[in-house]
Each structure stands twice: as structure tokens, then as C-alpha cells.
Design an enzyme around this catalytic site. Sequence first.
Site, short mmCIF file in Angstrom:
data_model
loop_
_atom_site.label_atom_id
_atom_site.label_comp_id
_atom_site.label_asym_id
_atom_site.label_seq_id
_atom_site.Cartn_x
_atom_site.Cartn_y
_atom_site.Cartn_z
N ASP A 1 58.25 -14.17 -16.71
CA ASP A 1 57.68 -13.93 -18.17
C ASP A 1 56.19 -14.69 -18.29
O ASP A 1 56.25 -15.44 -19.08
CB ASP A 1 58.92 -14.74 -19.32
CG ASP A 1 58.61 -14.43 -20.71
OD1 ASP A 1 57.60 -13.37 -20.79
OD2 ASP A 1 59.30 -14.54 -21.54
N ASP B 1 62.85 -18.28 -17.04
CA ASP B 1 61.69 -17.56 -17.02
C ASP B 1 60.65 -18.36 -16.56
O ASP B 1 60.23 -19.45 -17.13
CB ASP B 1 61.46 -17.36 -18.76
CG ASP B 1 62.13 -16.02 -19.04
OD1 ASP B 1 62.79 -15.31 -18.24
OD2 ASP B 1 61.77 -15.67 -20.35
N GLU C 1 67.57 -18.33 -25.38
CA GLU C 1 66.19 -19.15 -24.57
C GLU C 1 65.51 -19.79 -25.53
O GLU C 1 65.05 -19.58 -26.55
CB GLU C 1 65.36 -17.75 -24.42
CG GLU C 1 64.14 -18.03 -23.69
CD GLU C 1 63.05 -16.94 -23.16
OE1 GLU C 1 63.83 -15.79 -22.97
OE2 GLU C 1 61.91 -17.10 -23.28
N HIS D 1 62.82 -5.61 -22.94
CA HIS D 1 63.44 -5.48 -24.44
C HIS D 1 63.57 -4.10 -24.80
O HIS D 1 62.78 -3.31 -24.14
CB HIS D 1 62.16 -6.13 -25.50
CG HIS D 1 61.69 -7.46 -25.26
ND1 HIS D 1 60.89 -7.71 -24.57
CD2 HIS D 1 62.41 -8.54 -26.21
CE1 HIS D 1 60.75 -9.11 -24.58
NE2 HIS D 1 61.66 -9.56 -25.54
N GLU E 1 62.51 -21.32 -20.32
CA GLU E 1 61.24 -20.78 -19.74
C GLU E 1 60.48 -22.08 -19.57
O GLU E 1 60.41 -22.81 -20.62
CB GLU E 1 60.83 -19.99 -20.79
CG GLU E 1 59.39 -19.58 -20.75
CD GLU E 1 58.74 -18.45 -21.39
OE1 GLU E 1 59.75 -17.64 -21.62
OE2 GLU E 1 57.82 -18.32 -21.79
N ASP F 1 52.05 -18.54 -21.11
CA ASP F 1 52.61 -17.46 -20.16
C ASP F 1 51.63 -17.23 -18.93
O ASP F 1 51.55 -16.12 -18.48
CB ASP F 1 52.88 -16.21 -21.02
CG ASP F 1 54.16 -16.27 -22.07
OD1 ASP F 1 54.86 -17.11 -21.72
OD2 ASP F 1 54.34 -15.58 -22.93
N ASP G 1 60.52 -2.31 -25.44
CA ASP G 1 59.36 -2.20 -24.48
C ASP G 1 59.59 -0.83 -23.84
O ASP G 1 58.75 -0.06 -23.44
CB ASP G 1 59.68 -3.14 -23.31
CG ASP G 1 59.72 -4.57 -23.70
OD1 ASP G 1 58.99 -4.91 -24.94
OD2 ASP G 1 60.13 -5.08 -23.13
C1 XUL Z 1 58.76 -15.42 -26.07
C2 XUL Z 1 59.55 -15.29 -24.77
C3 XUL Z 1 60.38 -13.77 -24.82
C4 XUL Z 1 61.75 -13.87 -24.14
C5 XUL Z 1 62.52 -12.36 -24.46
O1 XUL Z 1 57.90 -16.48 -25.99
O2 XUL Z 1 59.66 -15.85 -24.03
O3 XUL Z 1 59.57 -13.01 -24.20
O4 XUL Z 1 61.82 -14.04 -23.16
O5 XUL Z 1 62.30 -12.11 -25.73
CO CO Z 2 60.80 -15.77 -22.00
#
Ligand code: XUL
Ligand code: CO
Length: 442
Positions: free
Chosen positions: A341, A298, A234, A103, A270, A311, A106
Site C-alpha cells: 500500500d 500493508d 485496518e 477497491h 499498515e 505511503d 479502483d
Molecule cells: C488508507 C489505506 C487504504 C486501505 C484500503 O490509508 O491504507 O488504502 O489500505 O482501503
Molecule cells: Co492500507
Amino acid sequence: MTDFFTSVPERIGFEGPESDNALAFRWYDADRVVAGRRMEDHLRFAVCYWHSFNWDGLDIFGGGTLDRPWLGGSDDELGAAKAKMAAAFEFLDKLGAPFWCFHDRDIAPEGSSFKESAALLDEMIDEAAGHMERTGTRLLWGTANMFSNPRFQAGAATNPDPELFAYAAGQVRHCLDATHRLGGENYVLWGGREGYETLLNTDMGRELDQLGRFLTLVVEYKHEIGFEGLILIEPKPFEPTKHQYDFDVAAVHAFLQRYDLVGEVHTNIEVNHATLSGHDFAHEVAAAFAAGIFGSIDANAGDDRLGWDVDRFPVSVEQMSLGMYEILRGGGLGSGGLNFDAKLRRQSIARDDLFHAHIGGMDTMARALLVAAELLDDGAIENARSKRYAGWDQALGQRILGGEETLASLHDRAMNGDEPVRSSGRQEALENMVARYIERAR
Ligand code: XUL
Ligand code: CO
């Protein structure tokens, strides 16, 4: 080169399944050819900057636990950002992951104005370009953080105030330029706070129109600058807002159709978001391929008993094999990849814990790839599937699909015909077969 990860002196190597060396790969062998492609090119692993380097272990009950000296709130914020980046590329290089993801916030501190933030980002992009050149690391995707700063409390594109929309649009333009400059292979938009808490203060129709407009602007700009990567949304069902608009792949697909963006925008799926939306990971992948909107992954995992986005690094070959299977069946990751991620647990405070986490994740995905490739090569699942639908390839099925039957003609057929013959779905037998492939994959 820095020496932050000194307990890991050199590149993590492949030693095979029999190895007891905890700092070696047992399954991920970058050069091994599987289904016609090197493992590295199949899996396209990426390390995410935010959880690995920009998070100190803070949770809602307490402050950071992890050893991340650059996050200490230094007087020299740019110097700290550079130290963080040097450690990140030391990590990437020693791990041997080909890609990274970031990001904007970041990698660069936020300034006191938009202009200052943009200049700080540009400086850190120069810094990143140098590290990427030196280490040969590539950028899987960039994204803008439009959820941490309080200005985004009511969202970015879906904000009730168009000034926020304008600010966010400016931020995405700058971040997309930066991603393009670094040769980024995709650009991601996770709808950070694009959702709502209560309908009492929310006009959903308006907010969706705003989001559609925003994405259209991004797509137009991508073409203007000649960015050839995919634009990815996403999906996530909730967290931080109670209801996120990009709920799951199906909701995103309907949204893209409504705003005429199919073909222009794809999905970054994800694993933990899939499970939060009540789906299996494999379901979301299959849904994306079926709709023609698959983009990237992800790679992480939730926890069976926790209903939030924990996560974790992936550890289940069972779960990942079926997801990898749908990816291979759909034609592979393309310009996408497997971005971790995922974050350490708060007590994993030794510096080499970040290596153990990624080694486990990469081995899990590599083993899942072996299972998936064998299943696909043998036609084990596909044969069972096509047998189940065989009738649709024969006369009646073809006539129905070809529009040659009507409700009335089918009524006549039912009136004059026999009771249809049922057949077994064979779920348990298929599950046992997948278990055998998992046991045997080498
Ligand atoms: C949040 C998430 C983020 C995105 C990128 O849940 O997954 O980290 O991958 O903004
Ligand atoms: Co993500």
C-alpha cells in the site's frame, strides 16, 4: 497482453546480492526455502491497484504528474478501466508478484445509480477473472471504497443518517460477493471516514454501536455465502478524520471484544499507520498476535519527519526485520500477505519507476525475512526474553499466576523478605546483536 511497460521486456529475475542490474531482485528469490517454506509462500507479496494504477500523482497542491493515460476522463469510461486493468496485469506478470488487491472503485467506474455501479463492477470482475486465469495471479483481498464519493462525507457505517449505512452495507455485500467470486483470500474494511472531526456534532456511543452492527452484518453474510477468508479491519489513528475509531490494534481489539467479534474479525496492519499512532510496526504486529487478531500487512513506510500517511515503499531492513520477526514468531502470515500500500513520489514519472519501487520493497522485505528467520532459528531474542522472565516459571511466579497468593500473603512476603535483586535489561547489547544479524544475513 498490453505493451504499456515496454522498457521492461520480461519477467524480473533473481540475480543475487552482487548484481548491479537495477531491474533484478537481489534478495527476493521466490523458490528459495527459508525456515521450511518458499520465500514466495512466506512473503505473499501483493500489488495494490489504487496507488499503482489509479492515482496520477495528484496532491493537495496540484494535479497529476504520472503517466496514466486511462485516468484522463475519457468518454469511454469502461474502455479506460479495461486499458488500466490490462496494464496492471502486464505489470503484475512482469514483476512476478503472486497477488493483487483492489477497491471496487479502483477497477470499475462509478455509475449514475447504485444499480449501474454494481453492473459496471460485475463487468470488470469478469475482466479481472480472465486476467487472473491467464497470468496465474491471485487476489489477496478486495475492499469497498466508502470514502471518496461525497455521499460518504460523514462516514459510512458511522454516518448520522441510516440511509448511508444502508447504502454502504449494500456496497460491501456486492464487493464481498465480487471478492469471493475471484477467490479472494481475505476481505478488508479500512474505516475510511469512520471517525469524527468535532464532538460538538458527534454522538460517539451511537456511532460505535452502528459500526459494531455493520461488522456483525458483514460477518453473518460471510458465513452465509461460505467465504472462508478473513474479515480484516485496518487500524489507522487519523487522516482523513481527526479521530478515527480504529485508532490502533489495541483500540480495535477492545472494539471487537465489546461487540463480540473476536475470532471473527482480524487486523490488516499498515506500517505507516502504526507509526502514525505512535507505535513501532513490530509493536502493532506483536499486539495483534497477543490478542489473537493478526491478519495481514500493508507494507509501506512513513517519513521520520512527516506526520502524515506518506505511503512510501519500504526501504529499511532494520525497521522491517523486527516486524517480520514478530510475524514469524507468531506463526507467519497465514492467509494474509504483504500488500504494498505504497505510492511513487510525484516526480517518479518514468514507467519503469513502478518496477524499481516494487523491486526495492520486495528485496527489503525478503532481506528482513532472512534476518528474522535467523534470529528465530538461533533463539537469539527468545533466549534473552525467557531468561528475563525466568522467575515466573519458578515457585513464586507460578503461585501468583495460579491464584494461590493474595495481596495479604504477598504483603507478608515483602515484610519478611530482602530487597529484590535487579538485573540488566541489556537493551544496547540486544540492539547490537540484531545489528550483527542484519549485517550477516545472506
Ligand atoms: C488508507 C489505506 C487504504 C486501505 C484500503 O490509508 O491504507 O488504502 O489500505 O482501503
Ligand atoms: Co492500507
